[in-house]
Motif scaffolding. Sequence first.
Motif, short mmCIF file in Angstrom:
data_model
loop_
_atom_site.label_atom_id
_atom_site.label_comp_id
_atom_site.label_asym_id
_atom_site.label_seq_id
_atom_site.Cartn_x
_atom_site.Cartn_y
_atom_site.Cartn_z
N GLY A 79 0.82 -1.22 0.00
CA GLY A 79 0.00 0.00 0.00
C GLY A 79 0.84 1.25 0.00
O GLY A 79 0.56 2.21 -0.72
N PHE A 80 1.91 1.25 0.81
CA PHE A 80 2.79 2.41 0.87
C PHE A 80 3.53 2.61 -0.46
O PHE A 80 3.64 3.73 -0.96
CB PHE A 80 3.79 2.27 2.02
CG PHE A 80 4.66 3.47 2.21
CD1 PHE A 80 4.13 4.65 2.72
CD2 PHE A 80 6.00 3.44 1.85
CE1 PHE A 80 4.93 5.77 2.89
CE2 PHE A 80 6.80 4.56 2.01
CZ PHE A 80 6.26 5.73 2.53
N ALA A 81 4.02 1.52 -1.03
CA ALA A 81 4.71 1.61 -2.32
C ALA A 81 3.76 2.10 -3.42
O ALA A 81 4.12 2.94 -4.25
CB ALA A 81 5.30 0.25 -2.70
N GLY A 82 2.53 1.60 -3.40
CA GLY A 82 1.53 2.06 -4.37
C GLY A 82 1.18 3.52 -4.18
O GLY A 82 0.95 4.26 -5.14
N LEU A 83 1.15 3.95 -2.92
CA LEU A 83 0.84 5.35 -2.61
C LEU A 83 1.92 6.28 -3.15
O LEU A 83 1.62 7.28 -3.81
CB LEU A 83 0.71 5.52 -1.10
CG LEU A 83 0.37 6.90 -0.58
CD1 LEU A 83 -1.08 7.20 -0.89
CD2 LEU A 83 0.61 6.97 0.90
N VAL A 84 3.18 5.95 -2.90
CA VAL A 84 4.29 6.80 -3.36
C VAL A 84 4.37 6.79 -4.89
O VAL A 84 4.48 7.85 -5.53
CB VAL A 84 5.62 6.34 -2.74
CG1 VAL A 84 6.80 7.05 -3.37
CG2 VAL A 84 5.60 6.58 -1.24
N ALA A 85 4.29 5.60 -5.48
CA ALA A 85 4.38 5.50 -6.94
C ALA A 85 3.21 6.21 -7.61
O ALA A 85 3.38 6.92 -8.61
CB ALA A 85 4.42 4.04 -7.36
N GLY A 86 2.03 6.04 -7.06
CA GLY A 86 0.84 6.68 -7.65
C GLY A 86 0.88 8.20 -7.53
O GLY A 86 0.50 8.91 -8.46
N ALA A 87 1.33 8.71 -6.37
CA ALA A 87 1.42 10.16 -6.18
C ALA A 87 2.43 10.77 -7.16
O ALA A 87 2.16 11.81 -7.76
CB ALA A 87 1.81 10.49 -4.75
#
Length: 146
Positions: A79-87
């Motif tokens: 979730g954190f990796a997806g959050l950073v990559a998506g932002a």
Amino acid sequence: MANLGARINDVSSNQVEIPVHCDGVEPKPSEESNIDYSQRAQWLRAAVLGANDGLVSVASLMMGVGAVKQDISAMIVAGFAGLVAGACSMAIGEFVSVYTQYDIEMTQLKREREANNNGGVNGEPQREKLPNPFQAALASALAFSD
């Protein structure tokens, strides 16, 4: 016959005043009429799209990882990796999109200035109304992260 409204100094209390605008008389400008809402639209659009994309993509990613692996730490890391990559992705995409619009509008202003042989008298106020790609990118990234 019943009295429909109390009379005070020969004026009934149920009167309604309706303002009438006369020709040639300009109404006083209010603060609200001076607000440029089109400038807010750029970052607001970016924020709404970023928030929507952030909710859907990060939640979907975490549900997918949670369905495959029962470990909570794997879900949090994903979730954190997806959050950073998506932002980052949303910010870069929004920057490119708004910068393209900015570039087109700047070129149009330059053409109009050359056509009118106007040496930039009106250029500065018009330049302030142009979209800001950095503001849109930041709004999109922050909204994705929220």
